[in-house]
Design a protein around this motif. Sequence first.
Motif, short mmCIF file in Angstrom:
data_model
loop_
_atom_site.label_atom_id
_atom_site.label_comp_id
_atom_site.label_asym_id
_atom_site.label_seq_id
_atom_site.Cartn_x
_atom_site.Cartn_y
_atom_site.Cartn_z
N LYS A 62 0.83 -1.20 0.00
CA LYS A 62 0.00 0.00 0.00
C LYS A 62 0.87 1.25 0.00
CE LYS A 62 -3.91 -2.08 2.20
NZ LYS A 62 -4.33 -2.65 3.41
N ASP A 63 0.39 2.27 -0.67
CA ASP A 63 1.05 3.59 -0.70
C ASP A 63 2.51 3.48 -1.13
OD1 ASP A 63 -1.35 4.73 0.28
OD2 ASP A 63 -0.77 4.24 2.33
N GLY A 64 2.82 2.53 -2.00
CA GLY A 64 4.18 2.37 -2.49
C GLY A 64 5.11 1.67 -1.52
N LEU A 65 4.57 1.15 -0.42
CA LEU A 65 5.39 0.49 0.59
C LEU A 65 5.10 -1.01 0.63
CD1 LEU A 65 5.00 2.97 3.58
CD2 LEU A 65 6.93 2.78 2.01
N ILE A 66 6.16 -1.78 0.81
CA ILE A 66 6.05 -3.22 1.04
C ILE A 66 6.95 -3.57 2.22
CG2 ILE A 66 5.53 -3.75 -1.38
CD1 ILE A 66 8.46 -4.72 -1.63
N VAL A 67 6.73 -4.72 2.82
CA VAL A 67 7.56 -5.16 3.93
C VAL A 67 8.71 -5.99 3.38
CG1 VAL A 67 7.65 -6.47 6.08
CG2 VAL A 67 5.59 -5.17 5.51
N SER A 68 9.89 -5.70 3.89
CA SER A 68 11.09 -6.44 3.52
C SER A 68 11.85 -6.78 4.79
CB SER A 68 11.96 -5.57 2.60
OG SER A 68 13.09 -6.29 2.18
N SER A 69 12.75 -7.74 4.69
CA SER A 69 13.55 -8.12 5.85
C SER A 69 15.04 -8.02 5.53
CB SER A 69 13.22 -9.55 6.28
OG SER A 69 13.62 -10.47 5.29
N ASN A 70 15.80 -7.85 6.56
CA ASN A 70 17.26 -7.90 6.51
C ASN A 70 17.70 -8.91 7.55
OD1 ASN A 70 18.00 -5.75 4.66
ND2 ASN A 70 17.19 -4.36 6.20
N GLN A 71 18.83 -9.54 7.30
CA GLN A 71 19.40 -10.42 8.31
C GLN A 71 20.23 -9.56 9.25
OE1 GLN A 71 18.81 -13.58 8.84
NE2 GLN A 71 20.29 -13.91 10.45
N CYS A 72 19.94 -9.62 10.54
CA CYS A 72 20.63 -8.80 11.53
C CYS A 72 21.65 -9.66 12.28
CB CYS A 72 19.62 -8.21 12.51
SG CYS A 72 20.38 -7.22 13.80
N ASP A 73 22.91 -9.26 12.23
CA ASP A 73 23.96 -10.00 12.94
C ASP A 73 23.85 -9.85 14.45
OD1 ASP A 73 25.02 -10.95 10.57
OD2 ASP A 73 26.50 -9.34 10.40
N ILE A 74 23.28 -8.76 14.91
CA ILE A 74 23.11 -8.56 16.36
C ILE A 74 22.08 -9.54 16.90
CG2 ILE A 74 22.32 -6.94 18.14
CD1 ILE A 74 23.49 -4.69 16.30
N HIS A 75 20.94 -9.63 16.22
CA HIS A 75 19.85 -10.50 16.69
C HIS A 75 19.92 -11.90 16.11
CE1 HIS A 75 17.89 -7.31 18.87
NE2 HIS A 75 18.11 -6.52 17.82
N LYS A 76 20.84 -12.11 15.19
CA LYS A 76 21.00 -13.42 14.54
C LYS A 76 19.70 -13.91 13.91
CE LYS A 76 25.19 -13.70 16.23
NZ LYS A 76 26.05 -12.70 15.71
N GLY A 77 18.99 -12.98 13.28
CA GLY A 77 17.75 -13.33 12.62
C GLY A 77 17.23 -12.17 11.81
N PRO A 78 16.09 -12.37 11.15
CA PRO A 78 15.53 -11.32 10.32
C PRO A 78 14.95 -10.17 11.13
CG PRO A 78 14.16 -13.30 10.21
CD PRO A 78 15.32 -13.61 11.08
N VAL A 79 15.09 -8.98 10.58
CA VAL A 79 14.43 -7.78 11.10
C VAL A 79 13.60 -7.19 9.96
CG1 VAL A 79 16.11 -7.29 12.92
CG2 VAL A 79 16.47 -6.34 10.65
N MET A 80 12.52 -6.53 10.31
CA MET A 80 11.53 -6.10 9.33
C MET A 80 11.51 -4.58 9.17
SD MET A 80 10.79 -9.24 9.16
CE MET A 80 9.54 -9.32 7.91
N ARG A 81 11.15 -4.16 7.95
CA ARG A 81 11.00 -2.73 7.68
C ARG A 81 10.17 -2.54 6.43
NH1 ARG A 81 16.14 -0.58 4.47
NH2 ARG A 81 16.43 -2.37 3.13
N PHE A 82 9.65 -1.33 6.26
CA PHE A 82 9.01 -0.96 5.01
C PHE A 82 10.07 -0.45 4.05
CE2 PHE A 82 4.68 0.07 7.01
CZ PHE A 82 4.07 -1.01 6.40
N ILE A 83 9.90 -0.79 2.78
CA ILE A 83 10.73 -0.21 1.72
C ILE A 83 9.81 0.27 0.61
CG2 ILE A 83 12.78 -1.60 2.25
CD1 ILE A 83 12.07 -3.29 -0.28
N GLU A 84 10.31 1.18 -0.17
CA GLU A 84 9.56 1.66 -1.33
C GLU A 84 10.01 0.85 -2.53
OE1 GLU A 84 10.30 5.87 -1.37
OE2 GLU A 84 9.61 6.06 0.69
N ALA A 85 9.16 -0.07 -2.95
CA ALA A 85 9.51 -0.97 -4.06
C ALA A 85 8.24 -1.62 -4.59
CB ALA A 85 10.48 -2.04 -3.57
#
Length: 126
Positions: A62-85
């Motif tokens: 919605k509104d040009g935003l989608i949810v994407s994840s990155n692998q976080c070395d601190i948490h040793k797992g995925p973290v989530m954010r909105f990106i414009e894509a």
Amino acid sequence: MKDWVKILKAYHEGKFDRYFYGLTPRLIVGACQVPIGVPFENDIIAYNVTEKIFKEMRKYNKDGLIVSSNQCDIHKGPVMRFIEADWTESSIGTSFDKIWNRYSDEIIAGNFGISSYDRQILNTIF
């Protein structure tokens, strides 16, 4: 608007400026609890709520935003954010199994990793 959307929009707007790559699913799930951070009654409810939020995130477009994840070395797992894509079936970049395998123990235990810094921001969102 769903609470997790409000949280990720706040991150996207720079309100969680201590975090560089995204927010942990455990923080997002815990912040969506009413009141914020209240533990789940049991592991089945924790699983179902977390899976529901993930499924909504995976389809969000919605509104040009989608949810994407990155692998976080601190948490040793995925973290989530909105990106414009542009959204695709694989835009989220992770699976529910990966999230649940990494964060389930903490989510079930009610250890959402919500700091006083996070709580201050969350209180302005809700």
